[in-house]
Design a protein around this motif. Sequence first.
Motif, PDB file in Angstrom:
ATOM      1  N   GLU A 231       5.621   3.238   1.912  1.00 21.02           N
ATOM      2  CA  GLU A 231       4.963   2.105   1.446  1.00 21.02           C
ATOM      3  C   GLU A 231       4.748   1.199   2.702  1.00 21.02           C
ATOM      4  O   GLU A 231       5.978   1.313   2.804  1.00 21.02           O
ATOM      5  CB  GLU A 231       5.566   0.948  -0.413  1.00 21.02           C
ATOM      6  N   GLU A 232       3.573   0.652   2.334  1.00 15.39           N
ATOM      7  CA  GLU A 232       3.744  -0.911   3.777  1.00 15.39           C
ATOM      8  C   GLU A 232       2.765  -1.108   2.917  1.00 15.39           C
ATOM      9  O   GLU A 232       2.288  -1.907   2.590  1.00 15.39           O
ATOM     10  CB  GLU A 232       2.608  -0.062   5.613  1.00 15.39           C
ATOM     11  N   PRO A 233       3.632  -3.080   3.854  1.00 13.91           N
ATOM     12  CA  PRO A 233       3.267  -4.647   3.096  1.00 13.91           C
ATOM     13  C   PRO A 233       1.420  -4.465   3.374  1.00 13.91           C
ATOM     14  O   PRO A 233       0.685  -4.145   4.523  1.00 13.91           O
ATOM     15  CB  PRO A 233       3.911  -5.188   4.460  1.00 13.91           C
TER      16      PRO A 233
ATOM     17  N   LYS B  81       2.023   4.844  -9.173  1.00 22.16           N
ATOM     18  CA  LYS B  81       3.317   4.821  -8.087  1.00 22.16           C
ATOM     19  C   LYS B  81       3.174   5.898  -7.627  1.00 22.16           C
ATOM     20  O   LYS B  81       2.893   7.126  -7.910  1.00 22.16           O
ATOM     21  CB  LYS B  81       4.490   5.927  -9.883  1.00 22.16           C
ATOM     22  N   LEU B  82       4.466   6.376  -6.442  1.00 23.25           N
ATOM     23  CA  LEU B  82       4.501   7.474  -6.083  1.00 23.25           C
ATOM     24  C   LEU B  82       5.285   7.983  -6.719  1.00 23.25           C
ATOM     25  O   LEU B  82       6.428   8.359  -6.911  1.00 23.25           O
ATOM     26  CB  LEU B  82       5.430   7.268  -4.216  1.00 23.25           C
ATOM     27  N   VAL B  83       4.952   9.636  -6.750  1.00 24.14           N
ATOM     28  CA  VAL B  83       5.930  11.506  -7.464  1.00 24.14           C
ATOM     29  C   VAL B  83       5.819  11.622  -6.360  1.00 24.14           C
ATOM     30  O   VAL B  83       4.792  12.711  -5.804  1.00 24.14           O
ATOM     31  CB  VAL B  83       5.081  10.807  -8.890  1.00 24.14           C
ATOM     32  N   LYS B  84       7.135  12.632  -6.306  1.00 27.53           N
ATOM     33  CA  LYS B  84       7.238  13.820  -5.821  1.00 27.53           C
ATOM     34  C   LYS B  84       6.971  14.359  -6.965  1.00 27.53           C
ATOM     35  O   LYS B  84       7.089  14.450  -7.912  1.00 27.53           O
ATOM     36  CB  LYS B  84       8.391  13.987  -4.541  1.00 27.53           C
ATOM     37  N   MET B  85       6.544  15.668  -6.235  1.00 28.23           N
ATOM     38  CA  MET B  85       6.285  17.085  -6.882  1.00 28.23           C
ATOM     39  C   MET B  85       7.033  18.305  -6.336  1.00 28.23           C
ATOM     40  O   MET B  85       7.543  18.105  -5.475  1.00 28.23           O
ATOM     41  CB  MET B  85       4.790  17.742  -7.112  1.00 28.23           C
TER      42      MET B  85
ATOM     43  N   ARG C 284       0.800  -1.215  -0.180  1.00 25.31           N
ATOM     44  CA  ARG C 284      -0.556  -0.316   0.057  1.00 25.31           C
ATOM     45  C   ARG C 284       0.969   1.030  -0.473  1.00 25.31           C
ATOM     46  O   ARG C 284       2.060   0.872   0.543  1.00 25.31           O
ATOM     47  CB  ARG C 284      -0.725   0.246   1.035  1.00 25.31           C
ATOM     48  N   LYS C 285       0.938   2.281  -0.426  1.00 26.67           N
ATOM     49  CA  LYS C 285       1.095   3.488  -0.893  1.00 26.67           C
ATOM     50  C   LYS C 285       0.963   4.861  -0.434  1.00 26.67           C
ATOM     51  O   LYS C 285      -0.255   4.486  -0.769  1.00 26.67           O
ATOM     52  CB  LYS C 285       1.745   3.655  -2.275  1.00 26.67           C
ATOM     53  N   PHE C 286       1.384   5.412   0.433  1.00 28.43           N
ATOM     54  CA  PHE C 286       0.764   6.261   0.823  1.00 28.43           C
ATOM     55  C   PHE C 286       1.413   7.524   0.852  1.00 28.43           C
ATOM     56  O   PHE C 286       3.009   7.401   0.569  1.00 28.43           O
ATOM     57  CB  PHE C 286       0.166   6.288   3.310  1.00 28.43           C
TER      58      PHE C 286
ATOM     59  N   VAL D 204      -2.345   6.416  -1.723  1.00 26.60           N
ATOM     60  CA  VAL D 204      -2.840   6.682  -3.157  1.00 26.60           C
ATOM     61  C   VAL D 204      -1.904   5.338  -4.401  1.00 26.60           C
ATOM     62  O   VAL D 204      -1.704   4.443  -3.617  1.00 26.60           O
ATOM     63  CB  VAL D 204      -0.344   7.083  -3.524  1.00 26.60           C
ATOM     64  N   LYS D 205      -3.020   5.612  -4.890  1.00 29.37           N
ATOM     65  CA  LYS D 205      -2.701   4.340  -5.548  1.00 29.37           C
ATOM     66  C   LYS D 205      -1.650   4.517  -7.528  1.00 29.37           C
ATOM     67  O   LYS D 205      -1.262   5.279  -7.340  1.00 29.37           O
ATOM     68  CB  LYS D 205      -4.099   4.367  -6.976  1.00 29.37           C
TER      69      LYS D 205
END
Length: 142
Positions: free
Chosen positions: A113-115, A138-142, A101-103, A135-136
């Motif tokens: 991310e956490e399992p 990819k994790l993207v930093k802006m 899971r992405k946060f 977040v669904k």
Amino acid sequence: MVRPKKNRIVKFNPDVVYFKPRGIPIFDLEEVSLTIDEREAIRLADLLGLSHEDAGREMGVSRATFGRIVQRARKIVADALITGKAIKVEGGHYNIIEATRKFICCACDHGWEEPFGTGRTKGCPSCKSENIQRVKGKLVKM
């Protein structure tokens, strides 16, 4: 002829596969087997509190099939707890989907991310804020 069993979807597979009562040597114990898909059913229904319909959807089976799986799993666990048996987790009809899971933290923009299967996140590991969003993709930093 018996219909073949459909593989269930398992999203969490911990390394722990054996439980035994404390203080009793393993060679003195009776053992019961809990399948990996039965353990997943207990996790979804009893640990995460999902309805049978939602949990069945998570495992890729019908609500009724999920109900039978979790009922059988609960009976095995109850037998082991009440009569002092060891529980060995193995086998079953399943496909493991390793996923996380992405946060992202709304306060500091930290992403992590956490399992699956680890329960509700405690907050941002960077700033400890509870203002987080799942977040669904990819994790993207802006």
